[in-house]
Design an enzyme around this catalytic site. Structure first.
Site, mmCIF file in Angstrom:
data_model
loop_
_atom_site.group_PDB
_atom_site.id
_atom_site.type_symbol
_atom_site.label_atom_id
_atom_site.label_comp_id
_atom_site.label_asym_id
_atom_site.label_seq_id
_atom_site.Cartn_x
_atom_site.Cartn_y
_atom_site.Cartn_z
ATOM 1 N N LYS A 54 98.756 73.124 25.962
ATOM 2 C CA LYS A 54 97.625 72.862 26.865
ATOM 3 C C LYS A 54 96.314 73.312 26.218
ATOM 4 O O LYS A 54 95.304 72.608 26.276
ATOM 5 C CB LYS A 54 97.863 73.558 28.215
ATOM 6 N N GLN A 98 100.723 79.539 34.810
ATOM 7 C CA GLN A 98 101.934 78.924 34.263
ATOM 8 C C GLN A 98 103.163 79.401 35.036
ATOM 9 O O GLN A 98 103.321 80.593 35.298
ATOM 10 C CB GLN A 98 102.061 79.252 32.761
ATOM 11 N N ASP A 121 96.425 71.986 38.648
ATOM 12 C CA ASP A 121 97.851 71.639 38.609
ATOM 13 C C ASP A 121 98.250 70.788 39.817
ATOM 14 O O ASP A 121 99.315 70.168 39.813
ATOM 15 C CB ASP A 121 98.697 72.921 38.655
HETATM 16 N N1 GUN Z 1 105.836 74.995 34.482
HETATM 17 C C1 GUN Z 1 106.453 73.838 34.203
HETATM 18 N N2 GUN Z 1 105.598 72.802 34.358
HETATM 19 C C2 GUN Z 1 104.425 73.324 34.748
HETATM 20 C C3 GUN Z 1 103.151 72.750 35.056
HETATM 21 O O1 GUN Z 1 102.926 71.527 35.038
HETATM 22 N N3 GUN Z 1 102.179 73.632 35.402
HETATM 23 C C4 GUN Z 1 102.398 74.976 35.468
HETATM 24 N N4 GUN Z 1 101.388 75.752 35.845
HETATM 25 N N5 GUN Z 1 103.565 75.528 35.191
HETATM 26 C C5 GUN Z 1 104.569 74.693 34.834
#
Ligand code: GUN
Length: 296
Positions: A54, A98, A121
């Protein structure tokens, strides 16, 4: 039949190129760069890989970002007070915590602490609720990325039978909402299957579009799908592999070899859905900076 490959890497690059152009345009009008605050609790190896991807994508498109790494012993109170400070900080456009979090922390409580206007998100109940009623909102990145893949490849969704295997808050549930709602790209008849579903095959075999998001390595076999189905594999499972240097390999929720022989379209793992999740996060962060969804 052998399925055509849905190239998520390529489509994600197209999305990122568009975001990069829009970010440049935004900055050329005198605005600062969009800013994404990432919060990583603990040192889960997969989470480190995802947040690293990211951050790299942010750099690629001109979005500024910072990852705050917190000890896995942090209390809920401390974590929430850190999030609240970012909520109040006008230089932070998007906040991403996350997941998964260590087991002593409630992800629901933590997500609800994020200001929904910064929830890039799309996990906050305000955004999920607005998605459900077809109102503008941040849309969860993985399902939004899958909808973008259908659009790119002109794969029809309207009036098809879509079956989603897995009902998580991150993928399965919002995916089913996006597929079923009467917005521009949904309108499918949608079935959600989960761990309590009896006779999974009875459902998967009738799917025109099958989304595998159960987190079960190679759960979906060729004999479980309809000839010509569109198969989207959301799984990224680490399974032991002594022949690999890392000691593991990544496999999806779909048994690729048997399924690709019957499907019309298929996403590979890696290189399918994963890059789209990151690209859609870039798109959401730009929307947050521009206050496009929730104007002030
Ligand atoms: N863990 C697995 N996929 C994601 C996601 O798209 N966003 C976040 N914040 N955590 C995750």
């Amino acid at each position: 039949m052998s399925a055509e490959i849905i190239d998520g890497k390529k489509v994600a690059e197209l999305v990122r190129n568009r975001v990069r152009e829009d970010v440049n345009d935004w900055k050329s009008k005198g605005h600062r760069a969009p800013f994404l605050q990432v919060i990583l609790v603990g040192d889960d190896p997969a989470s480190k890989v995802y947040t690293g991807a990211k951050t790299k994508a942010c750099e690629d498109v001109g979005i500024e970002t910072h990852t705050r790494i917190l000890q896995d012993t942090i209390s809920a109170k401390e974590l929430k007070s850190i999030i609240k400070a970012y909520n109040e900080d006008d230089s932070v456009d998007g906040i991403l915590v996350q997941l998964p979090l260590p087991s002593h922390l409630s992800s629901h409580d933590v997500i609800e602490t994020i200001d929904y206007r910064k929830d890039v998100d799309g996990f906050h109940p305000m955004n999920v609720g607005r998605l459900t009623v077809d109102e503008p909102c941040y849309r969860s990145c993985t399902p939004a990325g899958i909808m973008e893949l259908f659009k790119h490849y002109s794969i029809p969704v309207k009036s098809k039978h879509a079956v989603v295997v897995g009902a998580s808050n991150i993928v399965g549930s919002p995916m089913a909402i996006m597929l079923s709602r009467e917005n521009s790209s949904g309108k499918a008849t949608t079935t959600i299957c989960h761990k309590f579903t009896k006779d999974l095959t009875q459902h998967t075999i009738s799917a025109d579009i099958l989304i595998a998001a159960a987190g079960q390595p190679e759960l979906i076999k060729g004999e479980m799908i309809k000839e010509g189905a569109v198969v989207i594999d959301v799984g990224i499972n680490r399974v032991a592999d002594e022949t690999s240097e890392k000691g593991y390999k990544l496999v999806g929720d779909v048994d690729y070899e048997s399924v690709r022989k019957k499907a019309s379209w298929i996403t590979p793992v890696p290189g399918g859905v994963g890059p789209m999740t990151v690209a859609m996060l870039m798109k959401n962060t730009l929307l947050a900076a521009k206050k496009s969804i929730y104007p002030e």
